[in-house]
Design a protein around this motif. Structure first.
Motif, PDB file in Angstrom:
ATOM      1  N   GLY A   1       6.080   6.961   7.681  1.00 22.34           N
ATOM      2  CA  GLY A   1       6.018   7.785   6.479  1.00 22.34           C
ATOM      3  C   GLY A   1       6.397   7.072   5.190  1.00 22.34           C
ATOM      4  O   GLY A   1       6.384   7.676   4.123  1.00 22.34           O
ATOM      5  N   VAL A   2       6.747   5.787   5.259  1.00 27.68           N
ATOM      6  CA  VAL A   2       7.098   5.032   4.043  1.00 27.68           C
ATOM      7  C   VAL A   2       5.841   4.344   3.520  1.00 27.68           C
ATOM      8  O   VAL A   2       5.285   3.466   4.178  1.00 27.68           O
ATOM      9  CB  VAL A   2       8.220   3.998   4.326  1.00 27.68           C
ATOM     10  CG1 VAL A   2       8.513   3.172   3.085  1.00 27.68           C
ATOM     11  CG2 VAL A   2       9.478   4.696   4.814  1.00 27.68           C
ATOM     12  N   GLU A   3       5.395   4.757   2.345  1.00 26.64           N
ATOM     13  CA  GLU A   3       4.185   4.189   1.753  1.00 26.64           C
ATOM     14  C   GLU A   3       4.430   2.820   1.141  1.00 26.64           C
ATOM     15  O   GLU A   3       3.572   1.947   1.190  1.00 26.64           O
ATOM     16  CB  GLU A   3       3.642   5.118   0.659  1.00 26.64           C
ATOM     17  CG  GLU A   3       3.033   6.393   1.174  1.00 26.64           C
ATOM     18  CD  GLU A   3       2.500   7.242   0.044  1.00 26.64           C
ATOM     19  OE1 GLU A   3       2.064   6.699  -0.981  1.00 26.64           O
ATOM     20  OE2 GLU A   3       2.535   8.478   0.191  1.00 26.64           O
ATOM     21  N   ASN A   4       5.585   2.647   0.539  1.00 22.26           N
ATOM     22  CA  ASN A   4       5.892   1.441  -0.215  1.00 22.26           C
ATOM     23  C   ASN A   4       6.584   0.425   0.683  1.00 22.26           C
ATOM     24  O   ASN A   4       7.798   0.396   0.782  1.00 22.26           O
ATOM     25  CB  ASN A   4       6.791   1.783  -1.412  1.00 22.26           C
ATOM     26  CG  ASN A   4       6.155   2.816  -2.289  1.00 22.26           C
ATOM     27  OD1 ASN A   4       5.087   2.591  -2.831  1.00 22.26           O
ATOM     28  ND2 ASN A   4       6.784   3.978  -2.399  1.00 22.26           N
ATOM     29  N   LYS A   5       5.759  -0.377   1.353  1.00 19.19           N
ATOM     30  CA  LYS A   5       6.340  -1.341   2.281  1.00 19.19           C
ATOM     31  C   LYS A   5       5.457  -2.577   2.389  1.00 19.19           C
ATOM     32  O   LYS A   5       4.241  -2.511   2.207  1.00 19.19           O
ATOM     33  CB  LYS A   5       6.538  -0.724   3.656  1.00 19.19           C
ATOM     34  CG  LYS A   5       5.258  -0.278   4.326  1.00 19.19           C
ATOM     35  CD  LYS A   5       5.530   0.461   5.625  1.00 19.19           C
ATOM     36  CE  LYS A   5       4.238   1.060   6.158  1.00 19.19           C
ATOM     37  NZ  LYS A   5       4.453   2.007   7.211  1.00 19.19           N
ATOM     38  N   ILE A   6       6.131  -3.666   2.686  1.00 19.87           N
ATOM     39  CA  ILE A   6       5.451  -4.901   3.070  1.00 19.87           C
ATOM     40  C   ILE A   6       6.138  -5.369   4.346  1.00 19.87           C
ATOM     41  O   ILE A   6       7.322  -5.722   4.323  1.00 19.87           O
ATOM     42  CB  ILE A   6       5.521  -5.990   1.982  1.00 19.87           C
ATOM     43  CG1 ILE A   6       4.802  -5.541   0.715  1.00 19.87           C
ATOM     44  CG2 ILE A   6       4.921  -7.290   2.512  1.00 19.87           C
ATOM     45  CD1 ILE A   6       4.872  -6.542  -0.421  1.00 19.87           C
ATOM     46  N   ILE A   7       5.404  -5.327   5.438  1.00 21.15           N
ATOM     47  CA  ILE A   7       5.885  -5.816   6.724  1.00 21.15           C
ATOM     48  C   ILE A   7       4.927  -6.945   7.110  1.00 21.15           C
ATOM     49  O   ILE A   7       3.732  -6.705   7.269  1.00 21.15           O
ATOM     50  CB  ILE A   7       5.841  -4.725   7.824  1.00 21.15           C
ATOM     51  CG1 ILE A   7       6.521  -3.433   7.379  1.00 21.15           C
ATOM     52  CG2 ILE A   7       6.399  -5.276   9.133  1.00 21.15           C
ATOM     53  CD1 ILE A   7       8.011  -3.473   7.310  1.00 21.15           C
ATOM     54  N   ASP A   8       5.459  -8.165   7.217  1.00 22.84           N
ATOM     55  CA  ASP A   8       4.602  -9.307   7.536  1.00 22.84           C
ATOM     56  C   ASP A   8       5.301 -10.185   8.563  1.00 22.84           C
ATOM     57  O   ASP A   8       6.131 -11.029   8.214  1.00 22.84           O
ATOM     58  CB  ASP A   8       4.274 -10.096   6.270  1.00 22.84           C
ATOM     59  CG  ASP A   8       3.231 -11.180   6.512  1.00 22.84           C
ATOM     60  OD1 ASP A   8       2.945 -11.510   7.694  1.00 22.84           O
ATOM     61  OD2 ASP A   8       2.714 -11.722   5.518  1.00 22.84           O
TER      62      ASP A   8
END
Length: 162
Positions: A110-117
């Motif tokens: 539910g978290v829209e603002n994310k960067i997972i790399d």
């Protein structure tokens, strides 16, 4: 999306990292807070339980709120974690954004603002890219903090990207 979110932050922001924060976690949080302050945002550092012994020297002069109450903040940005087990001692945990190089955890839902790399070797290198995209001035002190995070999570660059 995350860059737009960061540029438009309003109110008080907590940059929060995991318990016993290692050098990469501490460096990433410190660098992001310094960058946000450069663009006029109110930002504070937070950590669950403690900063690790290895990260204490890097953290000198930077005030980390230990087990902060997220209810006191309008925005909570997680760095170097997205799993609730690493944040158990934090009060009223909520998540507005996430920056992480580990596999997605339960807190990403539910978290829209994310960067997972997961291809990145350190969170600090991700924060560096974000700061560049925000047109933050990377001075000598900020560069040193970011470099410490990268070196800390790449086994002194042995696992660094080519």
């Amino acid at each position: 999306m995350l860059i737009h979110y960061l540029r438009n932050l309003e109110g008080k922001t907590l940059v929060l990292t995991h318990h016993n924060a290692d050098i990469d976690a501490a460096a990433s949080a410190i660098a992001l807070v310094q960058g946000l302050k450069q663009i006029g945002k109110q930002a504070e550092l937070g950590v669950a339980e403690s900063v690790s012994r290895a990260a204490r020297k890097l953290s000198e002069g930077h005030k980390f709120l230990i087990d902060p109450d997220c209810a006191n903040f309008d925005n909570v940005i997680l760095v170097d974690t997205s799993v609730p087990e690493q944040l158990n001692s934090v009060k009223n945990l909520k998540v507005s954004a996430i920056i992480d190089h580990h596999p997605e955890g339960k807190l990403t839902d539910g978290v829209e603002n994310k960067i997972i790399d997961e291809t990145k070797k350190s969170c600090a290198q991700m924060v560096y890219r974000i700061l560049v995209d925000l047109n933050i001035t990377i001075d000598k002190d900020l560069a040193k903090i970011i470099a410490c995070g990268i070196v800390g999570d790449t086994a002194h660059l042995r696992r660094a990207e080519q």
